[in-house]
Write an enzyme that holds these catalytic residues in place. Structure first.
Site, short mmCIF file in Angstrom:
data_model
loop_
_atom_site.label_atom_id
_atom_site.label_comp_id
_atom_site.label_asym_id
_atom_site.label_seq_id
_atom_site.Cartn_x
_atom_site.Cartn_y
_atom_site.Cartn_z
N SER A 1 0.71 -1.34 0.11
CA SER A 1 -0.16 0.07 -0.12
C SER A 1 0.78 1.27 -0.06
CB SER A 1 -0.88 0.15 1.14
OG SER A 1 -0.26 -0.13 2.36
N HIS B 1 -4.99 -3.33 -3.21
CA HIS B 1 -4.79 -2.17 -4.08
C HIS B 1 -4.49 -3.16 -5.66
CE1 HIS B 1 -4.12 0.79 -1.09
NE2 HIS B 1 -3.62 -0.21 -0.50
N LYS C 1 -11.26 1.06 -2.37
CA LYS C 1 -10.32 1.61 -3.12
C LYS C 1 -10.54 1.71 -4.62
CE LYS C 1 -7.49 0.96 0.57
NZ LYS C 1 -7.05 0.13 1.76
C1 LIG Z 1 -6.84 -0.16 2.95
C2 LIG Z 1 -6.21 -1.53 3.33
C3 LIG Z 1 -7.04 -2.45 4.16
C4 LIG Z 1 -8.46 -1.86 4.92
O1 LIG Z 1 -9.26 -1.63 4.35
P1 LIG Z 1 -10.32 -0.76 4.72
O2 LIG Z 1 -11.59 -1.12 3.92
O3 LIG Z 1 -9.73 0.63 4.38
O4 LIG Z 1 -10.53 -0.93 6.17
C5 LIG Z 1 -6.70 -3.59 4.28
N1 LIG Z 1 -5.47 -3.93 3.63
C6 LIG Z 1 -4.63 -3.10 2.80
C7 LIG Z 1 -3.75 -3.65 2.12
C8 LIG Z 1 -5.23 -1.90 2.70
O5 LIG Z 1 -4.50 -1.01 1.64
#
Ligand SMILES: *Cc1c(COP(=O)(O)O)cnc(C)c1O
Length: 395
Positions: free
Chosen positions: A181, A209, A241
């Protein structure tokens, strides 16, 4: 005398402030594509995770409104009580089909999905092997489960294999981000699959991602690597995302999903996501799968940014995903660079410890289909105007 807990917290907060590490939520007054309004100014933004530019897509908004009109806002209960509606079921089916898994299970957030999966799969005495740069919630999940957490050097599949081999006879899960991330690089999935196979460990990939962005029909980094449910039996991804909505899911075999339904506490003991959100997400899945021009545009924007940044001699990371961090080093420098960009009307957040290792503060630049080529050029102009620390080291 007992310590006053709030006082103790306040001391830690002021320590952070002294180290340039204080965080504060910025109030955004309005969002329109890549433009955000804050402090009364319009800023061109390069820090959202809306990679496919779907968050404000009219089809998502229409689906959201239609179901909100028909069904209301709250789902009113947990899935296992009476909160599991037709829209949730349809979305789970679509996610399973997209990722090539038998079943999928919705969670309210990615954080909760990872806590729930690790707590359901692991217990005391088990081992959980993880990449050092995994997302915070994977690390928290292993600790919550009471498993022994072993972290290997970033991207080092051989080190992961050694850690597994060091715990023979112990049930083991290897968990990794598919795309990291804060760095934008991919996990060495094929090598990790080989290590897991050799050591009899289960592999879990968090593709927050990668989903929507990579692979055929955007099915993610696992599909891009040509791997299926057999090699990666536990696949998790988020909906907040590239899909532009909110929530998360885990996909896998019927056995896995049935088990999570029983034992993942963050699934069982929480209210189901709003029905309208599930409907909007289903619309997003259909667009993400079929509109491959979005991925093609993203690739072109990434190439344009990297070519320009290379010409400027900027400290680019080895990433070909929409996450394009510029590694600046110290927190104060990263904050100063973010402020200087903002003076040019460009918003990029400085990412500092403990989100990234100390001394690796960065501008986490992200690109989106909502951007146009001229936006990327404007970002490059703003970066070119940053004060240079030394002749060799720009920024
Ligand atoms: C954003 C993210 C999460 C958390 O997801 P949310 O729905 O925002 O709680 C988990 N793992 C990774 C790799 C992330 O980038």
């Amino acid at each position: 005398m007992r310590a006053d807990l709030i006082q103790r917290l306040a001391v830690r907060t002021s320590e952070r402030a002294r180290a340039d590490l204080l965080r504060r939520a910025r109030t955004i007054e309005h969002a329109e594509g890549p433009w955000l309004e804050a402090s009364g100014r319009r800023l061109l933004t390069f820090c959202s995770n809306d990679y496919l530019g779907l968050a404000q897509h009219p089809q998502l908004i229409a689906a959201f409104k239609r179901v909100a009109d028909d069904e209301g806002v709250g789902s009113t209960a947990a899935h296992l009580v009476c909160g599991h509606r037709r829209e949730h079921a349809a979305l789970e089916e679509a996610l399973a089909e997209w990722t090539g898994r038998e079943r999928a299970l919705l969670f309210s957030t990615g954080y909760m999905a990872n806590l729930g999966v690790l707590q359901a799969l692991l217990g005391r005495g088990d081992v959980c092997v993880q990449d050092k740069l995994n997302h915070a919630c994977l690390l928290d999940g292993a600790m919550l489960a009471g498993a022994t957490l072993r972290r290997y050097l970033h991207g080092d599949a051989a080190a992961a294999a050694r850690q597994l081999a060091g715990e023979p006879g112990t049930a083991a899960l290897l968990a990794t981000d598919g795309v990291f991330s804060m760095d934008g690089d991919r996990a060495p999935l094929r090598a990790l699959v080989a290590s897991c196979r050799r050591e009899g460990a289960t592999l879990m990939v968090d593709d927050a991602h990668g989903l929507g962005v990579l692979g055929p029909e955007g099915a993610g980094s696992v599909a891009e690597a040509g791997l299926g449910a057999h090699e990666v039996p536990v696949l998790m991804a988020t909906l907040g995302k590239a899909l532009g909505t909110h929530g998360a899911f885990v996909a896998g075999s019927t056995e896995l999903i049935e088990g999570l339904t029983q034992f993942a506490r963050t699934y069982v003991y929480t209210t189901a996501m709003p029905t309208a959100l599930a409907a909007a997400t289903l619309a997003a899945v259909q667009l993400a799968r079929t509109e491959s021009w979005r991925r093609e545009k993203l690739v072109a924007l990434i190439a344009r940014f990297r070519a320009g940044a290379t010409q400027l001699g900027l400290p680019l990371a080895a990433s070909d995903t929409p996450i394009q961090p510029l590694l600046l080093g110290d927190a104060a420098g990263a904050l100063a660079a973010a402020r200087a960009l903002e003076a040019h009307g460009v918003l990029v957040t400085a990412i500092r410890a403990p989100t990234v290792p100390a001394g690796q503060a960065r501008l986490r630049i992200t690109l989106s289909v909502a951007h146009e080529e001229e936006h990327v050029d404007r970002l490059l102009d703003a970066l070119a105007a940053l004060p240079r620390a030394g002749a060799e080291a720009p920024v």
